[in-house]
Design a protein around this motif. Structure first.
Motif, mmCIF file in Angstrom:
data_model
loop_
_atom_site.group_PDB
_atom_site.id
_atom_site.type_symbol
_atom_site.label_atom_id
_atom_site.label_comp_id
_atom_site.label_asym_id
_atom_site.label_seq_id
_atom_site.Cartn_x
_atom_site.Cartn_y
_atom_site.Cartn_z
ATOM 1 N N ASP A 211 0.932 -1.342 -0.141
ATOM 2 C CA ASP A 211 -0.010 0.031 0.014
ATOM 3 C C ASP A 211 0.840 1.118 0.172
ATOM 4 O OD1 ASP A 211 -2.302 -1.381 -0.239
ATOM 5 O OD2 ASP A 211 -2.818 -1.192 2.178
ATOM 6 N N ASP A 212 2.060 1.143 0.789
ATOM 7 C CA ASP A 212 3.067 2.243 0.740
ATOM 8 C C ASP A 212 3.292 2.477 -0.601
ATOM 9 O OD1 ASP A 212 3.003 2.381 3.377
ATOM 10 O OD2 ASP A 212 4.996 1.254 3.639
ATOM 11 N N ILE A 213 3.722 1.723 -1.554
ATOM 12 C CA ILE A 213 3.950 1.860 -2.778
ATOM 13 C C ILE A 213 2.866 2.301 -3.691
ATOM 14 C CG2 ILE A 213 5.031 0.679 -4.857
ATOM 15 C CD1 ILE A 213 6.930 0.251 -2.954
ATOM 16 N N GLU A 214 1.806 1.735 -3.566
ATOM 17 C CA GLU A 214 0.533 2.110 -4.391
ATOM 18 C C GLU A 214 0.228 3.903 -4.127
ATOM 19 O OE1 GLU A 214 -2.411 -1.160 -4.152
ATOM 20 O OE2 GLU A 214 -2.368 -0.944 -6.135
ATOM 21 N N GLN A 215 0.183 4.160 -2.690
ATOM 22 C CA GLN A 215 -0.094 5.441 -2.618
ATOM 23 C C GLN A 215 0.776 6.452 -2.496
ATOM 24 O OE1 GLN A 215 -2.477 5.189 0.906
ATOM 25 N NE2 GLN A 215 -3.385 3.467 0.502
ATOM 26 N N ILE A 216 2.170 6.186 -2.805
ATOM 27 C CA ILE A 216 3.278 7.102 -2.708
ATOM 28 C C ILE A 216 3.925 7.343 -3.968
ATOM 29 C CG2 ILE A 216 5.063 8.096 -1.413
ATOM 30 C CD1 ILE A 216 4.333 6.539 0.807
ATOM 31 N N CYS A 217 4.268 6.002 -4.551
ATOM 32 C CA CYS A 217 5.363 5.915 -5.466
ATOM 33 C C CYS A 217 4.731 5.870 -6.701
ATOM 34 C CB CYS A 217 6.365 4.745 -5.276
ATOM 35 S SG CYS A 217 7.006 4.525 -3.562
ATOM 36 N N SER A 218 5.672 6.550 -7.686
ATOM 37 C CA SER A 218 5.071 6.724 -8.991
ATOM 38 C C SER A 218 6.059 5.560 -9.696
ATOM 39 C CB SER A 218 5.657 7.933 -9.637
ATOM 40 O OG SER A 218 6.860 8.467 -9.307
ATOM 41 N N ARG A 219 6.965 5.038 -9.120
ATOM 42 C CA ARG A 219 8.132 4.124 -9.622
ATOM 43 C C ARG A 219 8.361 3.146 -8.640
ATOM 44 N NH1 ARG A 219 14.006 5.996 -11.376
ATOM 45 N NH2 ARG A 219 14.995 4.312 -11.828
ATOM 46 N N VAL A 220 8.655 1.957 -9.072
ATOM 47 C CA VAL A 220 8.816 0.941 -8.504
ATOM 48 C C VAL A 220 10.304 0.117 -8.957
ATOM 49 C CG1 VAL A 220 7.872 -1.011 -7.067
ATOM 50 C CG2 VAL A 220 6.205 0.440 -8.198
ATOM 51 N N MET A 221 11.044 -0.274 -7.966
ATOM 52 C CA MET A 221 12.212 -1.169 -8.346
ATOM 53 C C MET A 221 12.186 -2.620 -7.519
ATOM 54 S SD MET A 221 15.329 1.517 -8.958
ATOM 55 C CE MET A 221 15.651 2.003 -7.072
ATOM 56 N N VAL A 222 11.932 -3.553 -8.212
ATOM 57 C CA VAL A 222 12.007 -4.894 -7.545
ATOM 58 C C VAL A 222 13.259 -5.542 -7.523
ATOM 59 C CG1 VAL A 222 10.692 -7.132 -7.599
ATOM 60 C CG2 VAL A 222 9.538 -5.156 -8.248
ATOM 61 N N ILE A 223 13.769 -5.828 -6.542
ATOM 62 C CA ILE A 223 14.992 -6.628 -6.411
ATOM 63 C C ILE A 223 14.823 -7.816 -5.868
ATOM 64 C CG2 ILE A 223 15.725 -5.669 -4.020
ATOM 65 C CD1 ILE A 223 18.415 -5.421 -5.033
ATOM 66 N N ASP A 224 15.407 -8.845 -6.525
ATOM 67 C CA ASP A 224 15.470 -10.308 -6.056
ATOM 68 C C ASP A 224 16.575 -10.820 -6.211
ATOM 69 O OD1 ASP A 224 14.213 -12.465 -4.575
ATOM 70 O OD2 ASP A 224 13.442 -13.280 -6.660
ATOM 71 N N HIS A 225 17.349 -11.702 -5.476
ATOM 72 C CA HIS A 225 18.394 -12.276 -5.377
ATOM 73 C C HIS A 225 19.649 -11.579 -5.804
ATOM 74 C CE1 HIS A 225 16.294 -16.208 -5.288
ATOM 75 N NE2 HIS A 225 17.118 -16.475 -4.508
ATOM 76 N N GLY A 226 19.571 -10.027 -5.378
ATOM 77 C CA GLY A 226 20.368 -9.264 -5.696
ATOM 78 C C GLY A 226 20.383 -8.399 -7.095
ATOM 79 N N ARG A 227 19.438 -8.692 -7.786
ATOM 80 C CA ARG A 227 19.474 -8.331 -9.210
ATOM 81 C C ARG A 227 18.051 -7.451 -9.293
ATOM 82 N NH1 ARG A 227 22.229 -11.021 -13.105
ATOM 83 N NH2 ARG A 227 23.398 -12.789 -12.093
#
Lengths: 328, 274
Positions: A211-227
């Motif tokens: 919800d933090d992301i949906e309500q605040i951020c215009s951009r998302v970066m997803v990291i998994d296993h360091g990538r």
């Protein structure tokens, strides 16, 4: 557009010693972050998400100068964090959700006063900021309470005000809403949006609360296993990772589960049926097909739940990212 | 040069800011502050009481009279107390690293060394200092020596070099915790333990011990060598008399070493994250 954070091919390894046998200890190299590259423009609000141990905290530590990258280059506000750490400190604000940056035994007011001197905030600026923060974060009644007596939510508000007191160019928020109740969360998000709009502060926040992301951020970066596995808008995220939408149909008469090409009937309850179909496909042909066979009373479409999308994304990427976390 | 000078100035200001803040915190619990200070006065004074009891049974210890041993004790304890006041809590580095609160210091615009020195600055340590200074002052009046100008000048010299040596040992002991977080006890052995060794004339120790306290861990320069000069005693190692004035060199070398180890330690922390 001015870029505030530049990260180019950054990697970070850790050497971990593990006991093997009674005296022998073998060294393992653990890769926390690999080949990370991104640019954040001034005034952006970026959500940085990933499962536990994905490399979020390592990234934040490199961006604040706490850790030196093993490879690659990064600059924040034109400075190299690990080399020009103290200069950079004046330009950034950091909130570690799990631990306070305030002084445990000091009343909030004194903590702020001390920060004013440490960060050399000019007097008028300090007064304006204090007034604004007191209003927006409702700090007034807390100012004379020692930090250790504050509740988690109150402390977090104090921490956020402390991180913004010196008008930093960039704020890193590591799990800022962890453990907060619904009202505090919502107030905090309002405050962050407001600060970003008023001051153009660049915000990078890690969170488990989507919800933090949906309500605040215009951009998302997803990291998994360091990538970095995703970097873009929220809407694009929906299309990623095989997300599916759901068509809910209310037929006039109850019927057997529908069998349609390109969709899967996941649930039947009397006259109501739930059909799941790929998020990037159109619902129109599906609806036409159903209308051809049955009389339809009502229709609705449910967008993929972001939480489900992320979950899907994590499982997918775990399958593709081949390098094992332990390399001898 | 100008910028590094202003950086030094800023760090001293920041130290005073932080220290003042901790003094204010301790003053909000005035009764507890007074109790702790008085308590420290008496507890650290027990060492001296032990020496006094010993001298009620013997007249001299390795050729040193009661007032002479009191002079050694007072000098060593005073220097330790001053260093302890300035940066005693630096030994909590390991705990801070384990708790993750060291990271908080790394994102503030003040040197982490300064922040660690000022961490929970404890004015109650004046208890130890007052006690040591009292014994030191009394021994000076009780000593049966001719206070020439050079002997008088040796007193501030002794306190200054001794304090710097302890500051460096405290820093070294803390810096080692960048490698082994659990080693604060080891550091205490050198600081508090080292100070206790220096309470007594070094002649009571084997020659190898005296050599170690001169050339390895130069605690001998805190009070022993200046005292040989002031009390006009022969050097048991027979070293040239110049060694009695070599304290600043030892203090400088040790400080440089401490600075190097500290710097390497912070670098290591930044590169290992633990």
């Amino acid at each position: 557009m001015v870029s505030v954070i530049k990260v180019e091919g950054v990697g970070r390894d850790f050497t971990v010693r593990k006991k093997v046998g009674r005296l022998r200890r073998n060294a393992f190299v653990v890769t926390a972050v690999t080949d990370l590259s991104f640019v954040v423009q001034r005034g952006e609000m970026v959500g940085y998400i990933g499962p536990n141990g994905a490399g979020k905290s390592t990234t934040i530590k490199m961006l604040t100068g706490i850790l030196v990258p093993s490879t690659g280059e990064l600059t924040v506000a034109g400075l190299t964090p690990s080399v020009e750490r103290t200069e950079l400190a004046r330009k950034i604000g950091v909130v570690f959700g799990q631990r306070t940056t305030l002084w445990w035994d000091l009343p909030l007011r004194d903590s702020f006063e001390l920060l004013r001197r440490i960060y050399r905030v000019p007097d008028p600026r300090f007064r304006t900021n204090m007034r604004t923060f007191s209003d927006l974060l409702d700090l007034g009644p807390l100012l004379d309470t020692p930090v250790r007596q504050l509740s988690l939510g109150q402390r977090m508000r104090g921490d956020i005000a402390a991180a913004l007191l010196h008008d930093p160019e960039v704020v890193y928020l590591d799990e800022p809403t962890i453990g907060l109740d619904v009202v505090s969360k919502s107030n905090l998000r309002d405050f962050l949006r407001e600060t970003n709009r008023e001051r153009g502060t660049t915000v990078l926040l890690t969170t488990h609360d989507l919800d933090d992301i949906e309500q605040i951020c215009s951009r998302v970066m997803v990291i998994d296993h360091g990538r970095l596995v995703y970097d873009g808008g929220l809407t694009g995220l929906h299309q990623l990772g095989g997300a599916r939408r759901t068509l809910v149909v209310d037929l006039v008469e109850p019927a057997a589960a529908l069998e349609l090409p390109g969709a899967e009937t996941v649930r039947v309850e009397g006259p109501r049926q739930w059909l799941s179909f790929p998020a990037d496909a159109s619902a129109a042909p599906l609806i036409a097909d159903i209308a051809e066979r049955h009389e339809v009373a009502d229709l609705s479409i449910r967008e993929p739940d972001i939480e489900a999308v992320i979950k899907q994304l994590y499982t997918n990427t775990s399958a593709w990212s081949s390098p094992p976390p332990f390399v001898e | 040069m100008a910028s590094s000078l202003s950086a030094v100035g800023w760090n001293i200001r920041a130290y005073l800011l932080l220290a003042r803040m901790w003094i204010r915190v301790s003053m909000t619990y005035r009764a507890s502050f007074v109790t702790l200070t008085v308590g420290q006065f008496f507890i650290t004074g027990l060492d001296y009481v032990g020496i006094a009891i010993m001298f009620s049974n013997v007249d001299t210890l390795a050729g040193f009279s009661f007032s002479e041993v009191a002079f050694l004790y007072g000098g060593s304890a005073l220097c330790l107390g001053l260093a302890d006041l300035v940066l005693g809590n630096i030994e909590r580095l390991g705990t801070r690293i384990r708790m993750g609160t060291f990271d908080v210091m790394l994102v503030r615009p003040v040197s982490v060394f300064v922040q660690m020195c000022a961490d929970e600055f404890a004015l109650r340590r004046l208890g130890r200092i007052t006690q040591a200074a009292g014994v030191f002052a009394w021994s000076i009046t009780a000593l049966d020596i001719d206070w020439t100008a050079s002997r008088v000048a040796m007193l501030p010299y002794l306190v200054a070099t001794g304090t710097v040596i302890f500051l460096a040992i405290f820093t070294l002991g803390a810096a080692v915790q960048f490698w082994t977080a659990e080693s604060s006890e080891l550091a205490n052995a050198f600081t508090y333990g080292g100070s206790t060794l220096a309470h007594f004339p070094l002649t009571i120790y084997p020659r190898e011990g005296i050599k170690a306290l001169t050339f390895v861990i130069p605690l001998g320069f805190v009070n022993w060598y200046p005292s040989l000069f002031i009390l006009d005693k022969p050097d048991p190692l027979g070293l040239p008399p110049a060694i009695q004035f070599a304290g600043p060199i030892a203090a400088a070398l040790l400080s440089v070493l401490a600075a190097i180890v500290w710097r390497r330690g912070t670098r290591r922390y930044q590169s290992t994250g633990s």
